[in-house]
Enzyme design. Structure first.
Site, short mmCIF file in Angstrom:
data_model
loop_
_atom_site.label_atom_id
_atom_site.label_comp_id
_atom_site.label_asym_id
_atom_site.label_seq_id
_atom_site.Cartn_x
_atom_site.Cartn_y
_atom_site.Cartn_z
CB CYS A 290 -0.95 0.08 1.25
SG CYS A 290 -2.04 1.45 1.23
CB CYS B 132 -0.72 2.17 4.07
SG CYS B 132 -2.19 1.79 3.41
CG ASP B 133 3.14 1.23 4.55
OD1 ASP B 133 2.76 1.65 5.69
OD2 ASP B 133 2.73 -0.07 4.00
#
Ligand code: NAP
Length: 312
Positions: A137, A140-141
């Site tokens: 992701c 997300c990261d």
């Protein structure tokens, strides 16, 4: 063991959609029973840090978020059962939900939130270093890779879209694709071609992901390179990178519902705009029914919507 009580509401799956559906249906006095599945919390549980869920300006770890979701649902009376749904029968009402531990429930209404699983490469290092440089992701990261070099694996829309997102942070984003032609849409290909941070390794596959540390001496593991194979020359070499982002598709966890609900060619449960599936009284929300947005906040929103419709 058959439970002769008819549950008003059974929720299958414990990701953001499931826990939010449990919270909403509990507050609506439907006394929901949520059956967790094997991976409590779903994909967010393996996310290192969530910084884009509104209301948490400092961010929180994926496991912390799952704990809060569960606590909030239980506070209003949702019952959580640590079990795995092994079969369902939606052909007769009340519906039947059977679990791996041998329990059989009957339910007036069911909300399905079994999510999707990112496809894995299946190479050494992938599992071990997930959360330590291996990610599924970018949204997300990506933030943790400011000024770093990363690779994205895959040649579809997700790989290019997430790769382009990663260029906001990373120094360089190299797309590693197994063919010499992308599957992604033309518009994304054009956008990627005009981005100076994007680079390509055509006809290449990842054979191994390598890290330093993480050997019990107190230093956390940190990805340092990926071992690549050039499929045209067969050359194998280590390519130094700080992050490996894998976007080779998702598999919706819908096998259980095949033959019971309408499912599209990619395996997603089909719902209308109000989260109704093809069976009256069965609703779906989150990634099991959403190939597009796949965010914690959108899945939670869909769980809430499914619950509100079920209440009606
Ligand atoms: P996808 O279209 O199935 O693409 C997966 C990519 O991964 C393909 O390029 C495939 O290579 C590669 N791949 C698969 N297995 C592999 C393996 N074991 N090793 C190496 N490479 C592998 O998946 P997606 O990109 O996640 O997209 C899924 C759906 O969502 C698509 O319909 C897509 O259009 C849609 N989507 C749309 C948007 C958008 O419109 N903005 C954004 C994201 C996703 P090959 O090409 O060689 O098969």
């Amino acid at each position: 063991m058959t439970n002769n009580n008819v549950e008003k509401m059974i929720i299958v799956g414990s990701g953001p959609a499931g826990f939010t559906a449990a919270l909403y249906t509990a507050r609506a006095n439907l006394n929901p029973l949520l059956i967790t599945g094997n991976e409590i919390g779903g994909q967010v549980a393996i996310t290192y840090e969530v910084e884009n869920y509104p209301g948490f300006p400092e961010g929180l770890t994926g496991p912390e978020m799952v704990e809060k979701f569960q606590k909030q649902a239980e506070k209003f009376g949702a019952r959580i059962e640590y079990d795995y749904v092994s079969s369902v029968d939606f052909t007769q009402h009340p519906f039947t939900v059977s679990t791996a531990s041998g329990k059989e429930y009957r339910a007036e209404s069911v909300i399905i939130s079994t999510g999707a699983t990112p496809r894995k490469l299946g190479v050494p290092g992938e599992k071990e270093y997930t959360g330590f440089g291996v990610s599924y992701c970018g949204t997300c990261d990506g933030f943790f890779f400011r000024g770093k070099d990363v690779i994205v694996v895959g040649g579809g829309d997700s790989a290019l879209e997430e790769g382009l997102f990663l260029t906001k942070f990373a120094n360089k984003v190299t797309v590693v694709h197994r063919r010499d032609e992308l599957r992604a849409s033309k518009i994304l290909q054009d956008r990627a071609a005009s981005n100076p941070k994007m680079d390509y390794k055509w006809s290449h596959v990842v054979e191994r992901i390598n890290a330093s540390g993480g050997n019990g001496n107190g230093t956390p593991a940190k990805v340092v390179s990926a071992t690549l194979r050039d499929l045209k020359t067969n050359e194998v070499y280590d390519f130094p990178v700080d992050g490996v982002f894998i976007f080779i598709g998702h598999t919706p966890n819908s096998e259980l519902f095949r033959g019971q609900l309408e499912i599209d060619d990619a395996g997603y449960v089909i719902t209308d705009k109000r989260m109704h599936t093809s069976v009256h009284g069965v609703f779906a929300g989150g990634e099991i029914a959403d190939p597009v947005f796949r965010q914690v906040v959108t899945s939670a929103g869909q769980g809430a919507a499914a619950a509100m419709e079920a209440e009606k």
